[in-house]
Scaffold this motif. Structure first.
Motif, PDB file in Angstrom:
ATOM      1  N   ALA A  33       9.206   1.051  -4.101  1.00 32.14           N
ATOM      2  CA  ALA A  33       9.637   1.384  -6.704  1.00 32.14           C
ATOM      3  C   ALA A  33      10.071   0.645  -6.330  1.00 32.14           C
ATOM      4  O   ALA A  33      10.201   0.274  -8.131  1.00 32.14           O
ATOM      5  CB  ALA A  33       9.759   3.277  -6.678  1.00 32.14           C
ATOM      6  N   GLY A  34      11.725  -0.186  -5.885  1.00 31.94           N
ATOM      7  CA  GLY A  34      12.120  -1.169  -6.227  1.00 31.94           C
ATOM      8  C   GLY A  34      11.967  -2.278  -6.783  1.00 31.94           C
ATOM      9  O   GLY A  34      12.257  -2.946  -7.656  1.00 31.94           O
ATOM     10  N   SER A  35      10.900  -2.836  -5.596  1.00 31.78           N
ATOM     11  CA  SER A  35      10.389  -4.322  -6.116  1.00 31.78           C
ATOM     12  C   SER A  35       8.840  -3.847  -6.864  1.00 31.78           C
ATOM     13  O   SER A  35       8.917  -5.337  -7.223  1.00 31.78           O
ATOM     14  CB  SER A  35       9.785  -5.280  -4.444  1.00 31.78           C
ATOM     15  N   GLY A  36       8.183  -3.274  -6.718  1.00 31.24           N
ATOM     16  CA  GLY A  36       6.487  -2.936  -6.888  1.00 31.24           C
ATOM     17  C   GLY A  36       5.904  -4.059  -5.897  1.00 31.24           C
ATOM     18  O   GLY A  36       4.834  -4.195  -5.711  1.00 31.24           O
ATOM     19  N   LEU A  37       6.263  -3.778  -4.439  1.00 33.31           N
ATOM     20  CA  LEU A  37       5.446  -4.609  -3.894  1.00 33.31           C
ATOM     21  C   LEU A  37       4.885  -3.931  -2.731  1.00 33.31           C
ATOM     22  O   LEU A  37       5.776  -2.385  -2.399  1.00 33.31           O
ATOM     23  CB  LEU A  37       6.709  -5.489  -3.733  1.00 33.31           C
ATOM     24  N   CYS A  38       4.323  -3.831  -2.444  1.00 36.28           N
ATOM     25  CA  CYS A  38       3.882  -3.428  -1.242  1.00 36.28           C
ATOM     26  C   CYS A  38       4.598  -3.829   0.410  1.00 36.28           C
ATOM     27  O   CYS A  38       4.374  -5.047   0.332  1.00 36.28           O
ATOM     28  CB  CYS A  38       2.342  -3.372  -0.519  1.00 36.28           C
ATOM     29  N   VAL A  39       4.774  -3.150   0.375  1.00 37.76           N
ATOM     30  CA  VAL A  39       5.750  -2.967   1.788  1.00 37.76           C
ATOM     31  C   VAL A  39       5.188  -3.552   2.911  1.00 37.76           C
ATOM     32  O   VAL A  39       5.693  -4.725   4.251  1.00 37.76           O
ATOM     33  CB  VAL A  39       6.460  -1.443   2.117  1.00 37.76           C
ATOM     34  N   GLY A  40       3.929  -3.607   3.516  1.00 35.59           N
ATOM     35  CA  GLY A  40       3.172  -4.030   4.268  1.00 35.59           C
ATOM     36  C   GLY A  40       2.657  -5.677   4.137  1.00 35.59           C
ATOM     37  O   GLY A  40       3.146  -6.742   4.789  1.00 35.59           O
ATOM     38  N   CYS A  41       2.209  -5.515   2.359  1.00 36.66           N
ATOM     39  CA  CYS A  41       1.831  -6.936   2.349  1.00 36.66           C
ATOM     40  C   CYS A  41       2.751  -8.176   1.166  1.00 36.66           C
ATOM     41  O   CYS A  41       2.388  -9.116   0.895  1.00 36.66           O
ATOM     42  CB  CYS A  41       0.282  -7.152   1.865  1.00 36.66           C
ATOM     43  N   CYS A  42       3.416  -7.540   0.632  1.00 30.51           N
ATOM     44  CA  CYS A  42       4.042  -8.014  -0.686  1.00 30.51           C
ATOM     45  C   CYS A  42       3.366  -8.666  -1.777  1.00 30.51           C
ATOM     46  O   CYS A  42       3.551  -9.779  -2.225  1.00 30.51           O
ATOM     47  CB  CYS A  42       4.929  -9.402  -0.172  1.00 30.51           C
ATOM     48  N   ARG A  43       2.522  -7.786  -1.801  1.00 27.63           N
ATOM     49  CA  ARG A  43       1.579  -7.824  -3.263  1.00 27.63           C
ATOM     50  C   ARG A  43       2.751  -6.859  -4.341  1.00 27.63           C
ATOM     51  O   ARG A  43       2.413  -5.924  -3.316  1.00 27.63           O
ATOM     52  CB  ARG A  43      -0.382  -7.814  -2.919  1.00 27.63           C
ATOM     53  N   THR A  44       1.469  -7.631  -5.732  1.00 25.02           N
ATOM     54  CA  THR A  44       1.427  -6.561  -6.666  1.00 25.02           C
ATOM     55  C   THR A  44       0.584  -5.267  -6.814  1.00 25.02           C
ATOM     56  O   THR A  44      -0.242  -6.011  -6.040  1.00 25.02           O
ATOM     57  CB  THR A  44       2.019  -7.080  -7.709  1.00 25.02           C
ATOM     58  N   ILE A  45       0.626  -4.656  -7.107  1.00 24.29           N
ATOM     59  CA  ILE A  45      -0.781  -3.513  -7.638  1.00 24.29           C
ATOM     60  C   ILE A  45      -1.828  -4.246  -8.332  1.00 24.29           C
ATOM     61  O   ILE A  45      -2.797  -4.213  -7.535  1.00 24.29           O
ATOM     62  CB  ILE A  45       0.188  -1.998  -8.222  1.00 24.29           C
ATOM     63  N   GLN A  46      -1.568  -5.388  -9.154  1.00 21.68           N
ATOM     64  CA  GLN A  46      -2.616  -6.350  -9.714  1.00 21.68           C
ATOM     65  C   GLN A  46      -3.334  -6.921  -8.501  1.00 21.68           C
ATOM     66  O   GLN A  46      -4.246  -7.105  -8.983  1.00 21.68           O
ATOM     67  CB  GLN A  46      -2.139  -6.777 -10.740  1.00 21.68           C
ATOM     68  N   GLU A  47      -2.188  -7.617  -7.673  1.00 19.61           N
ATOM     69  CA  GLU A  47      -3.020  -8.324  -7.039  1.00 19.61           C
ATOM     70  C   GLU A  47      -3.628  -8.005  -6.353  1.00 19.61           C
ATOM     71  O   GLU A  47      -4.895  -8.365  -5.546  1.00 19.61           O
ATOM     72  CB  GLU A  47      -2.082  -8.970  -6.392  1.00 19.61           C
ATOM     73  N   ILE A  48      -3.062  -6.058  -5.074  1.00 15.51           N
ATOM     74  CA  ILE A  48      -4.585  -5.517  -4.519  1.00 15.51           C
ATOM     75  C   ILE A  48      -5.539  -5.325  -5.483  1.00 15.51           C
ATOM     76  O   ILE A  48      -6.826  -5.743  -4.450  1.00 15.51           O
ATOM     77  CB  ILE A  48      -3.599  -4.581  -4.217  1.00 15.51           C
ATOM     78  N   ALA A  49      -5.391  -4.788  -6.370  1.00 12.71           N
ATOM     79  CA  ALA A  49      -7.049  -4.377  -7.255  1.00 12.71           C
ATOM     80  C   ALA A  49      -7.665  -5.610  -7.449  1.00 12.71           C
ATOM     81  O   ALA A  49      -8.694  -5.265  -7.180  1.00 12.71           O
ATOM     82  CB  ALA A  49      -6.032  -3.541  -8.208  1.00 12.71           C
ATOM     83  N   GLY A  50      -6.679  -6.721  -7.886  1.00 14.48           N
ATOM     84  CA  GLY A  50      -8.026  -7.509  -7.713  1.00 14.48           C
ATOM     85  C   GLY A  50      -8.503  -8.656  -6.778  1.00 14.48           C
ATOM     86  O   GLY A  50      -9.260  -9.624  -7.822  1.00 14.48           O
ATOM     87  N   TRP A  51      -8.045  -8.600  -5.638  1.00 13.62           N
ATOM     88  CA  TRP A  51      -8.229  -9.361  -4.435  1.00 13.62           C
ATOM     89  C   TRP A  51      -9.524  -9.463  -4.620  1.00 13.62           C
ATOM     90  O   TRP A  51     -10.018 -10.586  -4.212  1.00 13.62           O
ATOM     91  CB  TRP A  51      -7.982  -8.945  -3.663  1.00 13.62           C
ATOM     92  N   SER A  52     -10.370  -8.731  -4.853  1.00 12.20           N
ATOM     93  CA  SER A  52     -12.025  -8.599  -4.580  1.00 12.20           C
ATOM     94  C   SER A  52     -12.998  -9.389  -5.744  1.00 12.20           C
ATOM     95  O   SER A  52     -13.573  -9.773  -5.386  1.00 12.20           O
ATOM     96  CB  SER A  52     -12.660  -6.846  -4.464  1.00 12.20           C
ATOM     97  N   GLN A  53     -11.602  -9.846  -6.522  1.00  8.15           N
ATOM     98  CA  GLN A  53     -12.990 -10.096  -7.357  1.00  8.15           C
ATOM     99  C   GLN A  53     -12.394 -11.839  -7.862  1.00  8.15           C
ATOM    100  O   GLN A  53     -12.744 -12.913  -8.737  1.00  8.15           O
ATOM    101  CB  GLN A  53     -12.930  -9.537  -8.958  1.00  8.15           C
ATOM    102  N   MET A  54     -11.085 -12.088  -7.130  1.00 12.04           N
ATOM    103  CA  MET A  54     -10.269 -13.421  -6.997  1.00 12.04           C
ATOM    104  C   MET A  54     -11.331 -14.617  -6.304  1.00 12.04           C
ATOM    105  O   MET A  54     -11.887 -14.263  -4.905  1.00 12.04           O
ATOM    106  CB  MET A  54      -9.029 -13.248  -6.525  1.00 12.04           C
TER     107      MET A  54
END
Length: 75
Positions: A33-54
């Motif tokens: 919640a503090g950083s807005g990053l995944c604790v496992g991979c250090c990505r933002t939710i936007q980066e995670i959600a968009g990965w398959s389209q990149m």
């Protein structure tokens, strides 16, 4: 995966210009919640959600950001 290990892996992926770019997901899917990053991979939710389209260039850019994030001092 520890931040140092993630940063080392990220540098390898960024340096390897050939081939598919692997997902940084390590199956530790929890957003900080503090950083807005995944604790496992250090990505933002936007980066995670968009990965398959990149494309590979965008994915490598995400990996570069992961290197920076993983090497930042933790509070």
């Amino acid at each position: 995966m520890a931040a140092g290990e993630l940063a080392r892996l990220a540098r390898v992926v960024v340096a390897n210009a050939a081939g598919d770019v692997p997902s940084p997901c390590v199956s530790v899917c929890r957003m900080d919640a503090g950083s807005g990053l995944c604790v496992g991979c250090c990505r933002t939710i936007q980066e995670i959600a968009g990965w398959s389209q990149m494309d590979d260039a965008a994915r490598r850019d995400v990996w570069r950001k992961i290197v920076q994030r993983a090497e930042e001092p933790q509070p």
